[in-house]
Design an enzyme around this catalytic site. Structure first.
Site, PDB file in Angstrom:
ATOM      1  N   LYS A  26       0.863  -1.183   0.000  1.00 21.35           N
ATOM      2  CA  LYS A  26       0.000   0.000   0.000  1.00 21.35           C
ATOM      3  C   LYS A  26       0.895   1.226   0.000  1.00 21.35           C
ATOM      4  O   LYS A  26       1.839   1.323   0.778  1.00 21.35           O
ATOM      5  CB  LYS A  26      -0.882   0.016   1.273  1.00 21.35           C
ATOM      6  N   GLN A  47       7.242   3.912   3.878  1.00 24.66           N
ATOM      7  CA  GLN A  47       5.825   3.527   3.888  1.00 24.66           C
ATOM      8  C   GLN A  47       5.589   2.250   4.698  1.00 24.66           C
ATOM      9  O   GLN A  47       4.557   2.117   5.357  1.00 24.66           O
ATOM     10  CB  GLN A  47       5.336   3.350   2.441  1.00 24.66           C
ATOM     11  N   LYS A  62       5.415   1.809  -3.057  1.00 28.86           N
ATOM     12  CA  LYS A  62       5.311   3.164  -3.633  1.00 28.86           C
ATOM     13  C   LYS A  62       5.541   3.063  -5.122  1.00 28.86           C
ATOM     14  O   LYS A  62       6.180   2.121  -5.597  1.00 28.86           O
ATOM     15  CB  LYS A  62       6.389   4.072  -3.014  1.00 28.86           C
ATOM     16  N   ASP A 102      -0.091  10.822  -4.539  1.00 30.50           N
ATOM     17  CA  ASP A 102       1.050  11.474  -3.881  1.00 30.50           C
ATOM     18  C   ASP A 102       1.284  12.747  -4.705  1.00 30.50           C
ATOM     19  O   ASP A 102       0.337  13.241  -5.349  1.00 30.50           O
ATOM     20  CB  ASP A 102       2.280  10.548  -3.862  1.00 30.50           C
ATOM     21  N   THR A 145      -4.517  13.669   5.220  1.00 26.27           N
ATOM     22  CA  THR A 145      -3.094  13.811   5.572  1.00 26.27           C
ATOM     23  C   THR A 145      -2.863  15.117   6.331  1.00 26.27           C
ATOM     24  O   THR A 145      -2.204  15.141   7.376  1.00 26.27           O
ATOM     25  CB  THR A 145      -2.219  13.744   4.313  1.00 26.27           C
TER      26      THR A 145
HETATM   27  P1  NDP Z   1       0.717  17.858  -4.313  1.00 30.57           P
HETATM   28  O1  NDP Z   1       1.208  17.496  -5.653  1.00 30.57           O
HETATM   29  O2  NDP Z   1      -0.728  18.010  -4.086  1.00 30.57           O
HETATM   30  O3  NDP Z   1       1.430  19.188  -3.792  1.00 30.57           O
HETATM   31  C1  NDP Z   1       2.821  19.271  -3.692  1.00 30.57           C
HETATM   32  C2  NDP Z   1       3.179  20.686  -3.285  1.00 30.57           C
HETATM   33  O4  NDP Z   1       4.576  20.754  -2.985  1.00 30.57           O
HETATM   34  C3  NDP Z   1       2.936  21.705  -4.390  1.00 30.57           C
HETATM   35  O5  NDP Z   1       2.702  22.942  -3.809  1.00 30.57           O
HETATM   36  C4  NDP Z   1       4.282  21.696  -5.123  1.00 30.57           C
HETATM   37  O6  NDP Z   1       4.546  22.892  -5.842  1.00 30.57           O
HETATM   38  C5  NDP Z   1       5.233  21.561  -3.966  1.00 30.57           C
HETATM   39  N1  NDP Z   1       6.451  20.857  -4.406  1.00 30.57           N
HETATM   40  C6  NDP Z   1       6.535  19.572  -4.853  1.00 30.57           C
HETATM   41  N2  NDP Z   1       7.811  19.288  -5.201  1.00 30.57           N
HETATM   42  C7  NDP Z   1       8.512  20.402  -4.957  1.00 30.57           C
HETATM   43  C8  NDP Z   1       9.870  20.740  -5.109  1.00 30.57           C
HETATM   44  N3  NDP Z   1      10.757  19.833  -5.585  1.00 30.57           N
HETATM   45  N4  NDP Z   1      10.265  21.986  -4.762  1.00 30.57           N
HETATM   46  C9  NDP Z   1       9.371  22.904  -4.285  1.00 30.57           C
HETATM   47  N5  NDP Z   1       8.060  22.636  -4.127  1.00 30.57           N
HETATM   48  C10 NDP Z   1       7.644  21.409  -4.445  1.00 30.57           C
HETATM   49  O7  NDP Z   1       1.320  16.730  -3.332  1.00 30.57           O
HETATM   50  P2  NDP Z   1       0.847  16.338  -1.869  1.00 30.57           P
HETATM   51  O8  NDP Z   1       0.378  17.530  -1.139  1.00 30.57           O
HETATM   52  O9  NDP Z   1      -0.023  15.154  -1.981  1.00 30.57           O
HETATM   53  O10 NDP Z   1       2.231  15.822  -1.217  1.00 30.57           O
HETATM   54  C11 NDP Z   1       3.109  16.678  -0.505  1.00 30.57           C
HETATM   55  C12 NDP Z   1       4.030  15.847   0.374  1.00 30.57           C
HETATM   56  O11 NDP Z   1       3.248  15.064   1.288  1.00 30.57           O
HETATM   57  C13 NDP Z   1       4.908  14.831  -0.352  1.00 30.57           C
HETATM   58  O12 NDP Z   1       6.126  14.689   0.357  1.00 30.57           O
HETATM   59  C14 NDP Z   1       4.120  13.538  -0.235  1.00 30.57           C
HETATM   60  O13 NDP Z   1       4.943  12.389  -0.361  1.00 30.57           O
HETATM   61  C15 NDP Z   1       3.581  13.684   1.181  1.00 30.57           C
HETATM   62  N6  NDP Z   1       2.401  12.904   1.529  1.00 30.57           N
HETATM   63  C16 NDP Z   1       1.253  12.947   0.800  1.00 30.57           C
HETATM   64  C17 NDP Z   1       0.157  12.230   1.184  1.00 30.57           C
HETATM   65  C18 NDP Z   1      -1.153  12.318   0.457  1.00 30.57           C
HETATM   66  O14 NDP Z   1      -2.129  11.712   0.927  1.00 30.57           O
HETATM   67  N7  NDP Z   1      -1.268  13.054  -0.634  1.00 30.57           N
HETATM   68  C19 NDP Z   1       0.195  11.326   2.356  1.00 30.57           C
HETATM   69  C20 NDP Z   1       1.426  11.414   3.112  1.00 30.57           C
HETATM   70  C21 NDP Z   1       2.477  12.152   2.682  1.00 30.57           C
HETATM   71  P3  NDP Z   1       4.224  22.932  -7.440  1.00 30.57           P
HETATM   72  O15 NDP Z   1       2.748  22.724  -7.538  1.00 30.57           O
HETATM   73  O16 NDP Z   1       4.698  24.245  -7.882  1.00 30.57           O
HETATM   74  O17 NDP Z   1       5.007  21.775  -8.017  1.00 30.57           O
HETATM   75  O1  2IT Z   2       3.013   8.958   1.485  1.00 29.79           O
HETATM   76  C1  2IT Z   2       1.857   8.520   1.693  1.00 29.79           C
HETATM   77  O2  2IT Z   2       1.552   7.963   2.757  1.00 29.79           O
HETATM   78  C2  2IT Z   2       0.848   8.688   0.643  1.00 29.79           C
HETATM   79  N1  2IT Z   2       1.143   9.279  -0.392  1.00 29.79           N
HETATM   80  C3  2IT Z   2      -0.517   8.078   0.799  1.00 29.79           C
HETATM   81  C4  2IT Z   2      -0.495   6.622   0.464  1.00 29.79           C
HETATM   82  C5  2IT Z   2      -1.838   5.952   0.423  1.00 29.79           C
HETATM   83  O3  2IT Z   2      -1.831   4.756   0.045  1.00 29.79           O
HETATM   84  O4  2IT Z   2      -2.860   6.546   0.737  1.00 29.79           O
END
Ligand code: NDP
Ligand code: 2IT
Length: 387
Positions: A26, A47, A62, A102, A145
């Protein structure tokens, strides 16, 4: 996949199935040009232990692609997702491997991939999470999250006799995790004053306007620079003006910080500045946003530091609640799922902090989360015959 001009485009796709001792593999799918095997492996490895900490039946994996969704039309995104799933479908299933979103993968992409899976297999089943609530998704998954990272901070602070009420908070990122961190911070009476994206950062001393943030990032899917058109009192700093290339978010004084963009976005210098400015809580919405040196500084200062594998586990936990609802053909209301999420975050905090105590370093949630997460997986593998 074929772009809008009829040209054939080629991207590399990954799925790393890391450990299935506790349940089906997952973990999310990331679409970003930086994606390579190393990034997907570190995320998959984290993860395993995050999923173990949730207390639910989920293994760790992943995946993703170096496909860049930026600047692509809806039709291009759809054709890429269909091509990606045309390879991925043979490896996944509701009892084998269940991907989710993600960076770069949200509800729209999950929809296109789900449709292609169904077309290829003829099966309507919970093979992906983060689905639209109209067709098999779970309430609260979108928010989970960010909400979870705030619940985790509340648990850490409660143990220290503190709360988030009336406190200034900083948030990095402006995607799924950041937006719902901002939303929950307002709900608990805090004031989030920053967000960022890959082009720059916003500092709004009156508090980030949530409606504008959602409009820019969820509807228009454009850059944060447009924020100041609506809120001229706010400050926009483009990346080109960042001092020494450091994200300006971490130079804004705050009580609590929520790194919610990407790995290694918070350096040792950033950690020093946060501590100097009085920050006493860091709850990681992103995966490994603080560099190892920054983590050491937080631990040495004994602030309330929640590592990503504990603090952001609310997303994957709610994914498992979605799997549960799909398997039981049920549909739970918002309050039910949110209540379960809150409870899971509390349990992760308690388990991590009790394990930290057991190993002689009571404030060290890195130690506690790593050992608690690892122990369950290792025991399960041994009990299953070292498989
Ligand atoms: P999104 O794609 O929705 O948003 C990512 C955000 O971070 C955007 O604002 C993006 O800017 C910015 N960003 C991404 N890469 C970079 C970079 N290299 N430099 C600067 N800014 C960056 O992703 P999520 O919000 O889903 O994910 C954000 C983080 O949370 C990640 O680390 C992910 O692994 C983690 N995460 C996500 C989960 C989920 O359920 N979605 C669960 C647990 C963890 P721009 O749009 O300009 O690229
Ligand atoms: O980093 C994370 O935990 C996620 N992007 C969510 C993974 C999931 O299976 O919901």
């Amino acid at each position: 996949w074929i772009d809008d001009h009829g040209n054939i485009q080629v991207n590399k796709g990954y799925r790393i199935e890391f450990n299935s001792a506790l349940g089906p593999y997952k973990g999310g799918l990331r679409f970003h040009p930086s994606v390579n095997a190393g990034i997907i492996k570190f995320l998959g490895f984290e993860q395993i232990f995050k999923n173990s900490l949730t207390g639910l039946s989920i293994g760790g994996g992943k995946g993703g692609s170096d496909f860049d969704p930026k600047g692509k039309s809806d039709a291009e995104i759809m054709r890429f997702c269909q091509s990606f799933m045309t390879e991925l479908y043979r490896h996944i299933g509701p009892n084998t491997d269940v991907p989710a979103g993600d960076i770069g993968v949200g509800g729209r992409e999950i929809g296109y991939m789900f449709g292609q899976y169904k077309r290829l297999t003829g099966r309507y089943e919970g093979v992906l999470t983060g689905k639209n609530i109209k067709w098999g998704g779970s309430l609260v998954r979108t928010e989970a999250t960010g909400y979870g990272a705030v619940y985790f901070a509340q648990n850490m602070l409660e143990a220290r006799g503190e709360t988030l009420e009336d406190k200034v908070c900083t948030v990095s990122g402006s995607g799924n995790v950041a937006i719902y961190t901002v939303e929950k911070l307002y709900q608990v009476g805090a004031k989030p004053v920053t967000v960022s994206d890959s082009k720059g950062m916003i500092y709004d001393k009156h508090g980030i306007n949530l409606a504008t943030l959602k409009e820019i990032k969820e509807v228009q899917k454009t850059s944060l620079e447009h924020y100041i058109k609506e809120h001229p009192g706010a400050q926009y700093t483009p990346v080109s003006e960042y001092k020494e290339g450091r994200n300006e978010v971490w130079s804004v004084p705050c009580f609590a910080a929520f790194p919610s963009a990407t790995q290694n976005e918070l350096s040792a210098e950033d950690a020093r500045e946060l501590l100097k400015n009085g920050c006493i809580c860091v709850s990681e919405g992103a995966n490994m946003p603080s560099t190892p040196e920054a983590v050491d500084l937080f631990l040495a200062a004994k602030i309330a530091y929640g590592p990503g594998k504990a603090a952001n586990a609310g997303g994957v936990a709610t994914s498992q609640l979605e799997m549960s609802q799909n398997a039981g053909m049920e549909y739970w209301d918002f309050a039910t799922v949110d209540g379960k999420l809150k409870n899971i975050m509390k349990n992760i905090y308690t388990n991590s902090s009790e394990t930290a105590k057991e190993f002689g370093d009571p404030t060290n949630l890195v130690l506690g989360a790593n050992i608690a997460g690892f122990r369950k997986v290792a025991d399960a593998m041994i009990e299953q015959g070292a498989v």
